[in-house]
Design a protein around this motif. Structure first.
Motif, PDB file in Angstrom:
ATOM      1  N   VAL A  99      11.269   3.892 -16.618  1.00  0.00           N
ATOM      2  CA  VAL A  99      12.617   4.475 -16.678  1.00  0.00           C
ATOM      3  C   VAL A  99      12.636   5.899 -16.141  1.00  0.00           C
ATOM      4  O   VAL A  99      13.518   6.263 -15.364  1.00  0.00           O
ATOM      5  N   GLU A 100      11.665   6.700 -16.523  1.00  0.00           N
ATOM      6  CA  GLU A 100      11.715   8.136 -16.218  1.00  0.00           C
ATOM      7  C   GLU A 100      11.101   8.533 -14.887  1.00  0.00           C
ATOM      8  O   GLU A 100      11.517   9.532 -14.307  1.00  0.00           O
ATOM      9  N   ARG A 101      10.131   7.808 -14.430  1.00  0.00           N
ATOM     10  CA  ARG A 101       9.465   8.202 -13.180  1.00  0.00           C
ATOM     11  C   ARG A 101      10.251   7.741 -11.961  1.00  0.00           C
ATOM     12  O   ARG A 101      10.853   6.659 -11.964  1.00  0.00           O
ATOM     13  N   PRO A 102      10.179   8.535 -10.883  1.00  0.00           N
ATOM     14  CA  PRO A 102      10.764   8.039  -9.629  1.00  0.00           C
ATOM     15  C   PRO A 102       9.925   6.858  -9.125  1.00  0.00           C
ATOM     16  O   PRO A 102       8.730   6.749  -9.428  1.00  0.00           O
ATOM     17  N   ALA A 103      10.551   5.986  -8.370  1.00  0.00           N
ATOM     18  CA  ALA A 103       9.869   4.782  -7.881  1.00  0.00           C
ATOM     19  C   ALA A 103       8.561   5.114  -7.166  1.00  0.00           C
ATOM     20  O   ALA A 103       7.585   4.373  -7.276  1.00  0.00           O
ATOM     21  N   SER A 104       8.526   6.217  -6.457  1.00  0.00           N
ATOM     22  CA  SER A 104       7.318   6.591  -5.710  1.00  0.00           C
ATOM     23  C   SER A 104       6.131   6.887  -6.616  1.00  0.00           C
ATOM     24  O   SER A 104       4.992   6.894  -6.166  1.00  0.00           O
ATOM     25  N   GLN A 105       6.382   7.120  -7.896  1.00  0.00           N
ATOM     26  CA  GLN A 105       5.309   7.429  -8.842  1.00  0.00           C
ATOM     27  C   GLN A 105       4.995   6.270  -9.788  1.00  0.00           C
ATOM     28  O   GLN A 105       4.246   6.431 -10.749  1.00  0.00           O
ATOM     29  N   ILE A 106       5.551   5.114  -9.497  1.00  0.00           N
ATOM     30  CA  ILE A 106       5.320   3.948 -10.344  1.00  0.00           C
ATOM     31  C   ILE A 106       4.375   2.986  -9.626  1.00  0.00           C
ATOM     32  O   ILE A 106       4.703   2.488  -8.552  1.00  0.00           O
ATOM     33  N   PRO A 107       3.215   2.724 -10.222  1.00  0.00           N
ATOM     34  CA  PRO A 107       2.337   1.729  -9.592  1.00  0.00           C
ATOM     35  C   PRO A 107       2.944   0.334  -9.780  1.00  0.00           C
ATOM     36  O   PRO A 107       3.415   0.002 -10.878  1.00  0.00           O
ATOM     37  N   PRO A 108       2.978  -0.479  -8.738  1.00  0.00           N
ATOM     38  CA  PRO A 108       3.574  -1.816  -8.854  1.00  0.00           C
ATOM     39  C   PRO A 108       2.987  -2.662  -9.984  1.00  0.00           C
ATOM     40  O   PRO A 108       3.693  -3.489 -10.559  1.00  0.00           O
ATOM     41  N   VAL A 109       1.725  -2.424 -10.346  1.00  0.00           N
ATOM     42  CA  VAL A 109       1.120  -3.205 -11.422  1.00  0.00           C
ATOM     43  C   VAL A 109       1.856  -2.984 -12.742  1.00  0.00           C
ATOM     44  O   VAL A 109       1.858  -3.860 -13.612  1.00  0.00           O
TER      45      VAL A 109
ATOM     46  N   LEU B 264      14.568  -3.968  -8.054  1.00  0.00           N
ATOM     47  CA  LEU B 264      14.739  -4.732  -6.815  1.00  0.00           C
ATOM     48  C   LEU B 264      14.081  -4.041  -5.624  1.00  0.00           C
ATOM     49  O   LEU B 264      13.586  -4.710  -4.714  1.00  0.00           O
ATOM     50  N   ALA B 265      14.051  -2.719  -5.646  1.00  0.00           N
ATOM     51  CA  ALA B 265      13.462  -1.959  -4.536  1.00  0.00           C
ATOM     52  C   ALA B 265      11.950  -2.168  -4.427  1.00  0.00           C
ATOM     53  O   ALA B 265      11.360  -1.882  -3.378  1.00  0.00           O
ATOM     54  N   PHE B 266      11.326  -2.696  -5.470  1.00  0.00           N
ATOM     55  CA  PHE B 266       9.882  -2.953  -5.428  1.00  0.00           C
ATOM     56  C   PHE B 266       9.541  -4.293  -4.773  1.00  0.00           C
ATOM     57  O   PHE B 266       8.380  -4.588  -4.523  1.00  0.00           O
ATOM     58  N   ILE B 267      10.530  -5.127  -4.517  1.00  0.00           N
ATOM     59  CA  ILE B 267      10.260  -6.436  -3.908  1.00  0.00           C
ATOM     60  C   ILE B 267       9.821  -6.231  -2.467  1.00  0.00           C
ATOM     61  O   ILE B 267      10.493  -5.571  -1.693  1.00  0.00           O
ATOM     62  N   ASP B 268       8.684  -6.799  -2.131  1.00  0.00           N
ATOM     63  CA  ASP B 268       8.128  -6.688  -0.788  1.00  0.00           C
ATOM     64  C   ASP B 268       8.942  -7.564   0.164  1.00  0.00           C
ATOM     65  O   ASP B 268       9.110  -8.766  -0.086  1.00  0.00           O
ATOM     66  N   PRO B 269       9.447  -6.983   1.258  1.00  0.00           N
ATOM     67  CA  PRO B 269      10.268  -7.767   2.188  1.00  0.00           C
ATOM     68  C   PRO B 269       9.520  -8.952   2.811  1.00  0.00           C
ATOM     69  O   PRO B 269      10.142  -9.952   3.182  1.00  0.00           O
ATOM     70  N   GLU B 270       8.208  -8.860   2.917  1.00  0.00           N
ATOM     71  CA  GLU B 270       7.428  -9.968   3.484  1.00  0.00           C
ATOM     72  C   GLU B 270       7.224 -11.083   2.457  1.00  0.00           C
ATOM     73  O   GLU B 270       7.330 -12.253   2.782  1.00  0.00           O
ATOM     74  N   GLU B 271       6.896 -10.713   1.218  1.00  0.00           N
ATOM     75  CA  GLU B 271       6.621 -11.708   0.179  1.00  0.00           C
ATOM     76  C   GLU B 271       7.885 -12.194  -0.512  1.00  0.00           C
ATOM     77  O   GLU B 271       7.943 -13.325  -0.982  1.00  0.00           O
ATOM     78  N   GLN B 272       8.879 -11.318  -0.621  1.00  0.00           N
ATOM     79  CA  GLN B 272      10.161 -11.607  -1.270  1.00  0.00           C
ATOM     80  C   GLN B 272       9.947 -12.059  -2.714  1.00  0.00           C
ATOM     81  O   GLN B 272       9.124 -11.519  -3.426  1.00  0.00           O
ATOM     82  N   ILE B 273      10.699 -13.062  -3.137  1.00  0.00           N
ATOM     83  CA  ILE B 273      10.575 -13.613  -4.485  1.00  0.00           C
ATOM     84  C   ILE B 273       9.970 -14.994  -4.331  1.00  0.00           C
ATOM     85  O   ILE B 273      10.638 -15.944  -3.930  1.00  0.00           O
ATOM     86  N   GLY B 274       8.696 -15.094  -4.588  1.00  0.00           N
ATOM     87  CA  GLY B 274       7.981 -16.358  -4.449  1.00  0.00           C
ATOM     88  C   GLY B 274       6.883 -16.431  -5.487  1.00  0.00           C
ATOM     89  O   GLY B 274       6.566 -15.446  -6.154  1.00  0.00           O
TER      90      GLY B 274
END
Length: 170
Positions: free
Chosen positions: A22-32, A77-87
């Motif tokens: 919630v508090e961190r900007p997306a650039s500081q959030i590890p996808p894991v 939603l911004a973390f979804i990889d455009p190549e992998e999408q939702i799969g």
């Protein structure tokens, strides 16, 4: 990672995981982190080992996640990889599981789909998740995107009309 793996039933750990998102900007959030959060709603491609998450912990974390806003859903939603999408087996699957578990998911997704201030790709991801959960009831939102030039929304609409729904995991 240590907190998540060693203390999965410590409520303060979940407080911290959700707070970090919630508090961190997306650039500081590890996808894991999003994969860990997806352990609460769960999905079929999560590999679980170690101490299972207790019902009490799961309910606490669900309560924390239920406070996410439409802005947080757009951030997810911004973390979804455009190549992998939702799969299957993708980060997109974990993101979809989190969003779909939210109490007001459909309302928030509809708001994102209808917002011209949000990038079309994120609106399309929102429309896909909405369509996955609402089938034909998502056709009006898909039509809006299609009228704005989204071929992706048109393809989802065709699929729903032909098969009654859409499931990228099938």
């Amino acid at each position: 990672m240590v907190l998540f793996r060693r203390f999965p039933n410590n409520l303060a750990v979940w407080d911290e995981l959700v707070r970090a998102f919630v508090e961190r900007p997306a650039s500081q959030i590890p996808p894991v982190l999003l994969y860990w959060l997806a352990h609460i709603p769960w999905h079929g491609d999560i590999f679980g080992f170690g101490e299972p998450i207790s019902p009490t912990t799961r309910e606490h974390a669900r309560s924390l996640l239920s406070k996410l806003t439409v802005e947080h859903v757009a951030k997810l939603l911004a973390f979804i990889d455009p190549e992998e999408q939702i799969g299957r087996g993708t980060l997109g699957q974990s993101i979809e599981a989190i969003i779909s578990s939210l109490p007001k998911a459909a309302t928030m997704l509809r708001e994102i789909v209808g917002s011209t201030k949000i990038d079309m790709q994120l609106r399309e991801y929102a429309a896909l998740i909405l369509a996955m959960n609402n089938g034909p009831n998502a056709l009006s939102e898909l039509s809006i995107l299609e009228s704005e030039g989204s071929w992706y929304a048109g393809e989802i609409s065709k699929h729903i009309k032909e098969y009654g729904g859409v499931n990228p995991y099938a």
